[in-house]
Motif scaffolding. Structure first.
Motif, PDB file in Angstrom:
ATOM      1  N   HIS A 135      11.554  -5.540   2.449  1.00  0.00           N
ATOM      2  CA  HIS A 135      12.065  -4.234   2.000  1.00  0.00           C
ATOM      3  C   HIS A 135      10.906  -3.298   1.677  1.00  0.00           C
ATOM      4  O   HIS A 135      10.942  -2.102   2.025  1.00  0.00           O
ATOM      5  N   ASN A 136       9.871  -3.793   1.028  1.00  0.00           N
ATOM      6  CA  ASN A 136       8.725  -2.958   0.687  1.00  0.00           C
ATOM      7  C   ASN A 136       7.978  -2.502   1.944  1.00  0.00           C
ATOM      8  O   ASN A 136       7.435  -1.390   1.981  1.00  0.00           O
ATOM      9  N   GLN A 137       7.936  -3.352   2.979  1.00  0.00           N
ATOM     10  CA  GLN A 137       7.303  -2.952   4.234  1.00  0.00           C
ATOM     11  C   GLN A 137       8.058  -1.784   4.867  1.00  0.00           C
ATOM     12  O   GLN A 137       7.459  -0.813   5.335  1.00  0.00           O
ATOM     13  N   ILE A 138       9.391  -1.892   4.863  1.00  0.00           N
ATOM     14  CA  ILE A 138      10.228  -0.809   5.391  1.00  0.00           C
ATOM     15  C   ILE A 138       9.998   0.466   4.576  1.00  0.00           C
ATOM     16  O   ILE A 138       9.880   1.573   5.128  1.00  0.00           O
TER      17      ILE A 138
ATOM     18  N   PRO B 106      13.959 -16.481   0.829  1.00  0.00           N
ATOM     19  CA  PRO B 106      14.159 -16.332  -0.616  1.00  0.00           C
ATOM     20  C   PRO B 106      13.880 -14.899  -1.051  1.00  0.00           C
ATOM     21  O   PRO B 106      13.346 -14.088  -0.295  1.00  0.00           O
ATOM     22  N   GLU B 107      14.223 -14.602  -2.288  1.00  0.00           N
ATOM     23  CA  GLU B 107      14.142 -13.231  -2.789  1.00  0.00           C
ATOM     24  C   GLU B 107      12.749 -12.603  -2.646  1.00  0.00           C
ATOM     25  O   GLU B 107      12.645 -11.441  -2.231  1.00  0.00           O
ATOM     26  N   PRO B 108      11.642 -13.310  -2.980  1.00  0.00           N
ATOM     27  CA  PRO B 108      10.329 -12.656  -2.843  1.00  0.00           C
ATOM     28  C   PRO B 108      10.049 -12.169  -1.422  1.00  0.00           C
ATOM     29  O   PRO B 108       9.474 -11.092  -1.235  1.00  0.00           O
ATOM     30  N   ILE B 109      10.449 -12.938  -0.409  1.00  0.00           N
ATOM     31  CA  ILE B 109      10.197 -12.522   0.970  1.00  0.00           C
ATOM     32  C   ILE B 109      11.149 -11.409   1.372  1.00  0.00           C
ATOM     33  O   ILE B 109      10.765 -10.487   2.109  1.00  0.00           O
ATOM     34  N   ARG B 110      12.379 -11.433   0.888  1.00  0.00           N
ATOM     35  CA  ARG B 110      13.303 -10.322   1.171  1.00  0.00           C
ATOM     36  C   ARG B 110      12.773  -9.031   0.566  1.00  0.00           C
ATOM     37  O   ARG B 110      12.831  -7.972   1.181  1.00  0.00           O
TER      38      ARG B 110
ATOM     39  N   ASN C 268       8.677   4.075   5.929  1.00  0.00           N
ATOM     40  CA  ASN C 268       9.579   5.215   5.786  1.00  0.00           C
ATOM     41  C   ASN C 268       8.913   6.362   5.033  1.00  0.00           C
ATOM     42  O   ASN C 268       9.004   7.527   5.424  1.00  0.00           O
ATOM     43  N   ASN C 269       8.201   6.033   3.942  1.00  0.00           N
ATOM     44  CA  ASN C 269       7.586   7.063   3.112  1.00  0.00           C
ATOM     45  C   ASN C 269       6.310   7.629   3.726  1.00  0.00           C
ATOM     46  O   ASN C 269       5.825   8.675   3.284  1.00  0.00           O
ATOM     47  N   ALA C 270       5.762   6.942   4.719  1.00  0.00           N
ATOM     48  CA  ALA C 270       4.533   7.428   5.352  1.00  0.00           C
ATOM     49  C   ALA C 270       4.793   8.538   6.354  1.00  0.00           C
ATOM     50  O   ALA C 270       3.855   9.218   6.787  1.00  0.00           O
ATOM     51  N   ILE C 271       6.050   8.748   6.721  1.00  0.00           N
ATOM     52  CA  ILE C 271       6.397   9.763   7.724  1.00  0.00           C
ATOM     53  C   ILE C 271       6.396  11.148   7.087  1.00  0.00           C
ATOM     54  O   ILE C 271       7.008  11.355   6.029  1.00  0.00           O
TER      55      ILE C 271
ATOM     56  N   ILE D 112       0.822  -1.208   0.000  1.00  0.00           N
ATOM     57  CA  ILE D 112       0.000   0.000   0.000  1.00  0.00           C
ATOM     58  C   ILE D 112       0.857   1.259   0.000  1.00  0.00           C
ATOM     59  O   ILE D 112       2.026   1.248   0.400  1.00  0.00           O
ATOM     60  N   ASP D 113       0.234   2.328  -0.453  1.00  0.00           N
ATOM     61  CA  ASP D 113       0.790   3.671  -0.323  1.00  0.00           C
ATOM     62  C   ASP D 113      -0.138   4.415   0.623  1.00  0.00           C
ATOM     63  O   ASP D 113      -1.226   4.838   0.227  1.00  0.00           O
TER      64      ASP D 113
END
Length: 388
Positions: free
Chosen positions: A127-130, A119-123, A134-137, A44-45
């Motif tokens: 990263h997308n959660q972080i 694996p890469e999809p979970i990594r 970060n962008n919501a602040i 989400i954004d």
């Protein structure tokens, strides 16, 4: 041991991260798209998909279509330091003990990191959660005192972390009597040397059995009879009690929505077995912003959590926390100053020294008999003399 004898594959230690890969746990998470759907934190954004609206006072939250705080889904692994100590986030400021009372807002703060050997999809998901957090602040809230819900590091030596907080773990139900307003109920004495009809029909029955069965803290209720939000005696939490607590009898422990891999609600008595470093978790949380007396905080408030897989860490049951009075050490006795040492002879002549006056030229030699004879006045000459 013979040469043919070799350890079986089951006997070989496999780190939990590699085991999750081998046993297909990560693949199952990807197939089920946990935290990867439209409610996933990493998908989400917030400022586009959700409304940043008021909740109470100067506080805000990201709201859903119903204008209520929206619960996002997230995935992670408990970071080092995760525990369920009964004192929670309560501390002793400046070394002074202020016991937890009925008005204290005690909660647990946990940290999530990217799952080990994922694996890469979970990594990418983590990263997308972080990135979402970060962008919501709001950049206007940036200040040295701002507390946020994540930490992002450029270097791989320090993992990115997501901070997750629970709601209050202790409460006092509305209408409950407190220590300030005690209530008393008239008691009825029991007859001696007589048996009731029920006792006569069932001689093996006793009052102690029913008392234990009705005590909420003495036995663990079946999972299907409990639900999140139930209120229990705080004493069911291992390590509860001691000088850190000053609860009245009205205080209760809140049953949080914490489930095991099978979806069964975990009793608070067993939380310490599951809230452990390295355990893989799937959680839902609300995104809140608090502005209290100018102190701004972005906080993820946990609504539910399910343990998906255990790690290799050995759980440790919490013990009662003991308050050790911090005594100010008494000053060490000061030894008397030694007497001053005698001054060493100077290599210079004693007496007054006038550096501003200096005689010029050589002094005239004094005759030996001049010291005993009176001094004679020498007439002053007015002019040059000429020898004849």
């Amino acid at each position: 041991m013979s040469e043919d004898a070799s350890p079986t594959p089951d006997a070989v230690f496999v780190p939990y991260g590699e085991r999750r890969v081998r046993d297909g746990i990560y693949d199952a998470i990807i197939d089920m798209e946990l935290a990867m759907g439209p409610n996933g934190l990493g998908q989400i954004d917030p400022h586009t998909d959700l409304t940043f609206g008021p909740t109470f006072l100067a506080n805000k939250a990201f709201l859903g279509p119903d204008d209520k705080p929206f619960a996002v889904q997230l995935l992670g692994e408990f970071a080092p330091g995760t525990n369920v100590e009964p004192t929670g986030n309560h501390n002793a400021p400046k070394g002074k003990l202020e016991p937890i009372n009925d008005k204290s807002r005690v909660k647990w703060n946990w940290s999530l990191k990217c799952p080990d050997s994922a694996p890469e999809p979970i990594r990418h998901l983590f990263h997308n959660q972080i990135t979402t957090l970060n962008n919501a602040i709001d950049p206007e809230h940036a200040s040295p005192t701002l507390k946020t819900w994540n930490t992002s590091h450029v270097s791989d030596d320090y993992p990115d972390l997501i901070y997750l907080g629970t709601e209050k773990i202790y409460c006092v139900p509305k209408g409950s009597p407190t220590a300030a307003t005690p209530t008393f109920t008239k008691m009825v004495k029991k007859p001696l040397f007589t048996k009731s009809t029920a006792d006569a029909s069932n001689p093996s029955s006793g009052a102690s059995t029913s008392t234990l069965a009705s005590d909420e803290g003495s036995s663990v209720s079946p999972p299907n009879t409990r639900k999140p939000g139930d209120l229990l005696s705080p004493s069911v939490l291992p390590g509860y009690g001691g000088g850190w607590f000053n609860h009245t009898s009205a205080a209760r422990l809140v049953q949080l929505d914490i489930c095991d891999p099978d979806g069964n609600l975990i009793h608070p008595h067993d939380w310490w077995k599951w809230i452990v470093e390295g355990n893989l978790v799937f959680a839902t949380a609300e995104m809140h912003f608090y502005d209290i007396n100018g102190w701004k905080t972005y906080s993820l408030v946990m609504k539910s959590i399910q343990i998906l897989d255990k790690s290799d860490a050995v759980p440790v049951m919490p013990r009662q926390r003991v308050w050790e009075t911090q005594k100010i050490p008494s000053p060490e006795p000061v030894a008397p100053s030694p007497p001053p040492l005698p001054e060493s002879p100077s290599k210079y002549s004693p007496g007054q020294v006038n550096l501003g006056r200096r005689d010029k030229g050589k002094k005239r030699a004094v005759p030996a008999d001049a010291e005993s004879s009176p001094k004679q006045k020498v007439p002053k000459r007015n002019g040059p003399s000429t020898k004849k």
